[in-house]
Scaffold this active site. Structure first.
Site, PDB file in Angstrom:
ATOM      1  CG  HIS A 207      -0.313   0.135   2.529  1.00 18.43           C
ATOM      2  ND1 HIS A 207      -0.055   1.362   3.116  1.00 18.43           N
ATOM      3  CD2 HIS A 207       0.136  -0.798   3.412  1.00 18.43           C
ATOM      4  CE1 HIS A 207       0.506   1.181   4.295  1.00 18.43           C
ATOM      5  NE2 HIS A 207       0.648  -0.118   4.506  1.00 18.43           N
TER       6      HIS A 207
ATOM      7  CG  ASP B 147       2.858   1.048   7.838  1.00 16.01           C
ATOM      8  OD1 ASP B 147       2.408   0.284   6.965  1.00 16.01           O
ATOM      9  OD2 ASP B 147       2.163   1.551   8.733  1.00 16.01           O
TER      10      ASP B 147
ATOM     11  CD  GLU C  23      -2.513  -1.302   5.718  1.00 15.95           C
ATOM     12  OE1 GLU C  23      -2.393  -2.270   6.488  1.00 15.95           O
ATOM     13  OE2 GLU C  23      -2.116  -0.145   5.999  1.00 15.95           O
TER      14      GLU C  23
ATOM     15  CD  GLU D 114       1.410  -3.433   5.878  1.00 13.77           C
ATOM     16  OE1 GLU D 114       2.335  -2.777   6.405  1.00 13.77           O
ATOM     17  OE2 GLU D 114       0.303  -2.931   5.651  1.00 13.77           O
TER      18      GLU D 114
ATOM     19  CG  HIS E  90       1.186   4.023  12.430  1.00 18.40           C
ATOM     20  ND1 HIS E  90      -0.063   3.547  12.783  1.00 18.40           N
ATOM     21  CD2 HIS E  90       1.490   3.419  11.248  1.00 18.40           C
ATOM     22  CE1 HIS E  90      -0.495   2.697  11.868  1.00 18.40           C
ATOM     23  NE2 HIS E  90       0.437   2.600  10.928  1.00 18.40           N
TER      24      HIS E  90
END
EC number: 3.4.-.-
Length: 973
Positions: A167, A179, A213, A239, A312
């Protein structure tokens, strides 16, 4: 002269050889495991054929130069750039190579048509999503050459193809290097590799760059509506749930699809991680669950797993990863994909399914794990089950048969306290063998250290629960040092008080029984639930069984009990005025354990005189001399009993310390073989699991998970790793245990008082700002670990003088205050009510139905949130798929709306069931919410800028929800 027990034998079962050999073996295995865990294999100096690492790294830098969530303008820029890169790579492929191999046909699809409505978590969530996916189809050499996808009902006539998925969206607070930037640039390199002449795939290859995603796996779900989704039967999902390191094989569907991954130059991972996902130990998910669970494909999930503190956040960038990490994922992706596309069998093709899922056939449950990051062991779970059942049956029978043979040979000293002298009468008590000594040691050796380790887990959780976040090896050092020291101390006390030549065999027997029970449990779970994570128990029991069997076979070297009893003098008694003696010297005395414990009635003067005398070989052994007082009022008896009554015969001293004299016949070197059979296999298999679990879970407490589970897991894993030392630890010198005592003291103090976070291991705080667009009032929220989140929130300038309120009832506490108003609109809009517009039209003939028209300025994500669940809903022009039900029997309380267009107006028909009041049907109420997620430009979300600027260096900011800012307006129908 008496024969002396050899203390110079480098393999003898004496303190120095045992200490040195066991320590060296542990170090020789633990150090490589740590290197594999933390050192990424170097990328090749020159690019392999068909790949360009320099280009891949440059692509990663471009991709990650800004936050690019689905609901951001930067996301559109990334989409355009990716399309450009795809065409550049395809156009750069040479027309032919020296071997006249033509490049395959390639088709590019910019999917701006597909959409889908489906249900979400808890079935009270509905989602409508529009695709901006990019798909590239590389036609296989055996594929159908027609453009079957042009027909809405077209189906490929060839064998099932292969899907590689990544993604390209990031979260609103992270740059997305791992990510999932590395997955995206790996897909671009796969496109280059398989369009290079000579690398054309046999099966068709679909490269999917999906978008959305991060907001509930939306991109993978809407991919199901594209015609190309009918081609692939297998997949490789790339991923990232960390920020570098090695890419781990997280999950796989079955044995057959996993075997190609074994071709990777540096495979890494264990099936236990898949079991961890199934058990919910890791809260986040990947597209794997959609591709495998909803669509029916068979495939693998390859992902980065650590450090989760950067996941994140703004440290998920190119600066905090490396070309080596990129190469680790890319090389695994190339090897796995090449193995799948070149497969000529029918193992991935099955009969059509009634549920509409892909006819990919069925595979066998797999067991897989890497060995030192260089080899992957993969086999069927059924094979493990068969081997486990065989071992569970055969191993006890072998030990039983050996025991019977020992009994018949009159050499079964185990569990025997006495031996009858041949020809003696029935009243003869026999000769003491002390063969039961040491049998009850193992429960104490296991329970005491393990209990203390579990107690330490509770203590650290109570005092400093987040210390493992940054200091995982301090926790491991504390657990291991405490465990080993206590095990050594307990074994030395037991060996001092009651010396036993059977310590090793009894501990091994206990270990065999315990591991046999564990294997029974693991086998039941394998059979009933398909859980393969207990594979290591089979190998551990195999090694322990062989080590135990060797101990039983050693007994054949002992004299027959009847012959030994015939040589022993009549029993005598020894006593001490200091108390009872639980352990004697060599068993020639013929004293039983009760006689060992009788008090000595001799006077102190005689005893003192005897101690002062210099003993010789002709000194009588029955005079009470040679005794020395020990702790706890026990007396260690140093004399040996001779065959016969004469004092001039040489004594048998080929035994260790005060152990039983019959042990002189036991081999002195077999312990090395036993240790090598039982310990290394545990370290090799359990060690990586311990490191994997630590890496994956040590920083999950900040997400709301219980830290106690991680500490308990480390305590249990410590027991598994160190238990193989127990048969030998009573021979340890004091040097290592005392050093470990110092280590334990230091690490315990550190773990209890040290600050748990650092700039390289930051605490994540989760940000959200909510604006009531009807009143203009806004509140900023920070969620995170207590009490740190409160301290950070109240330290912010905008919170000064305010009452910062915190909700501590949730797993992850959340604090709020009146924040700085956001400026999320492209133009100044004084009236916040204009940010969101909606219109509701209630049906005249159906009073429980209404049509909602919803739009937001400068956004493409909105929601309808109802106070009570509605019975059904439908989004205008949406596709529906029976594989993705969108309605729930419990109703739908929230509808999430995503569009590929900015400022889009969604039309949603809603029907509800509300009891009538006074003959008139009641309506529905709730809020219309729109989201803003673009935090690239300073000043757009000042409250977020403030948190980033003024929060401590040991904190990081991540998103709390899909949007960074949520503006809402109230409605009632």
């Amino acid at each position: 002269m008496a024969r002396q027990y050899s203390r110079t034998n480098p393999l003898g079962f004496t303190p120095w050889p045992v200490t040195i050999i066991t320590a060296l073996v542990y170090l020789a295995l633990v150090i490589p495991l740590l290197v594999v865990q933390h050192v990424v294999p170097s990328a090749p100096g020159s690019d392999p054929a068909g790949l360009n690492l320099t280009e891949a790294w440059a692509d990663l830098q471009v991709l990650t130069n800004g936050f690019h969530p689905y609901n951001s303008h930067r996301n559109d820029d990334v989409h355009k750039w990716l399309l450009q890169r795809v065409h550049e790579i395809i156009d750069s492929a040479p027309a032919r190579s020296t071997d006249s191999a033509h490049p395959p046909a390639v088709f590019v699809f910019d999917d701006d048509q597909s959409n889908l409505t489906f249900s979400g978590r808890g079935n009270e969530l509905g989602v409508y999503f529009e695709s901006t996916n990019i798909l590239v189809y590389i036609r296989g050499t055996e594929d159908d050459e027609t453009q079957w996808w042009a027909d809405p009902q077209g189906q490929p006539a060839s064998k099932g193809g292969v899907l590689v998925n990544a993604h390209y969206d990031s979260v609103s607070t992270g740059y997305g290097a791992t990510d999932d930037g590395m997955g995206v640039v790996s897909c671009l390199q796969l496109l280059r590799y398989f369009t290079t002449p000579g690398h054309a795939p046999r099966r068709g290859l679909v490269v999917l760059l999906n978008n959305g995603e991060e907001d509930f796996l939306n991109g993978a779900r809407v991919y199901s509506q594209h015609p190309l989704s009918r081609l692939p039967h297998t997949f490789v999902n790339l991923e990232g749930a960390g920020a570098g390191g090695r890419a781990s094989l997280f999950r796989s569907s079955d044995t057959e699809v996993t075997r190609p991954y074994a071709r990777a130059p540096h495979p890494f991972g264990s099936v236990l991680s898949a079991n961890g996902f199934e058990a919910g130990l890791i809260s986040s998910q990947t597209d794997y669950v959609v591709l495998e669970g909803d669509l029916g494909l068979r495939g693998l999930d390859i992902a980065f797993i650590e450090p989760r503190a950067r996941y994140h956040t703004d440290q998920d960038d190119a600066r905090h990863t490396s070309v080596d990490s990129l190469w680790h994922m890319l090389s695994a992706a190339v090897a796995t994909t090449e193995g799948l596309v070149d497969d000529a069998s029918d193992q991935f093709d099955g009969a059509p399914r009634e549920d509409g899922k892909v006819a990919s056939g069925s595979g066998s449950k797999a067991v897989w794990f890497d060995l030192f990051g260089s080899t992957l062991a993969v086999f069927e779970l059924h094979t493990l089950f068969a081997l486990s059942v065989t071992l569970l049956i055969v191993a006890p029978l072998v030990l039983l048969a050996t025991s019977i043979a020992l009994v018949r040979a009159d050499r079964m000293y185990l569990f025997r306290s006495t031996a009858r002298v041949p020809g003696s009468d029935d009243f003869d008590e026999g000769v003491s063998l002390q063969g039961v000594r040491g049998f009850f040691r193992f429960p104490f050796l296991l329970v005491i250290p393990t209990g203390v380790a579990v107690g330490l887990a509770y203590l650290v959780t109570k005092i400093n629960p987040y210390i493992i976040h940054s200091s995982e090896y301090a926790v491991w050092s504390m657990m291991i040092s405490a465990w080993v020291f206590l095990a050594w101390f307990v074994s030395r006390v037991a060996d001092f008080a009651r010396p036993s030549a059977f310590h090793r065999v009894y501990v091994l027997t206990w270990m065999f029984v315990a591991e046999w029970v564990l294997l029974v449990i693991a086998t039941v779970y394998e059979n009933r639930y398909g859980l393969a994570g207990g594979y290591f128990v089979f190998f551990a029991l195999s090694g322990t069984f062989l080590a135990t069997w060797i101990s039983y076979l050693e007994l054949f070297a002992l004299p027959r009990k009847s012959e030994y009893a015939r040589q022993i003098a009549p029993p005598s008694r020894y006593a001490s005025n200091h108390g009872s003696r639980l352990g004697t010297s060599s068993g020639e005395h013929g004293m039983d354990d009760a006689e060992d414990e009788e008090d000595d009635d001799g006077d102190d003067e005689d005893e003192a005189r005897n101690v002062e005398e210099e003993p010789t070989e002709s000194t009588s052994l029955l005079r009470g001399r040679g005794q020395r007082t020990t702790f706890a009022n026990y007396v260690r008896v140093t004399g040996d009993y001779l065959h016969g009554a004469g004092d001039d015969e040489p004594r048998e001293t080929h035994v260790y310390g005060r152990e039983q004299a019959w042990s002189a016949g036991l081999p002195k070197w077999t312990w090395v073989l036993q240790f090598l059979l039982s310990a290394p296999i545990v370290l090799i298999l359990v060690g990586p699991l311990a490191l994997l679990l630590t890496a994956a879970l040590r920083q999950t407490a900040q997400d709301g998970s219980s830290p106690l589970f991680v500490y308990i897991a480390i305590a249990v894993l410590t027991t598994l790793l160190v238990t193989p030392l127990l048969p030998f630890i009573h021979r340890y010198t004091h040097h290592i245990p005392l050093f470990l005592l110092l280590v334990f003291t230091g690490t315990l103090i550190y773990n209890l008082v040290a600050f748990p976070f650092s700039p390289s291991n930051r605490l994540k705080l989760f940000f959200l700002q909510e604006v009531d667009l009807d009143t203009g009032v806004n509140r900023a929220f920070l969620s995170g670990a207590h009490p740190f989140v409160y301290e950070v929130a109240r330290s912010l300038p905008s919170a000064a003088g305010q009452n910062v309120s915190c909700d501590l009832s949730a797993a992850r506490p959340k604090c709020s205050w009146y924040g700085i108003p956001p400026q999320v609109q492209a133009t100044a809009t004084p009236d916040t009510a204009d940010w969101v517009s909606f219109n509701i039209t209630r049906s005249a003939d159906q009073p429980t139905r209404a049509r909602f028209s919803v739009a937001g300025q400068n956004t493409r994500a909105c929601r309808l949130v109802f106070d009570d669940p509605v019975r059904s809903f439908a989004v205008l022009d949406s596709a529906y798929d029976p594989r993705f039900p969108h309605l729930s029997p419990q109703g739908t309380q929230e509808i999430r709306l995503w569009s590929r267009e900015w400022g889009h107006t969604w039309t949603v028909d809603v029907e509800w069931t509300v009891p009538a009041v006074d003959g008139e049907s009641r309506g529905v109420s709730g809020r219309v919410v729109c989201l803003w997620s673009d935090g690239n430009a300073p000043g757009v979300i000042p409250a977020l800028d403030e948190v980033r600027r003024y929060s401590p260096v040991w904190t990081a900011v991540s998103k709390l929800s899909d949007g960074l800012v949520e503006g809402s307006r109230r409605f009632e129908v």
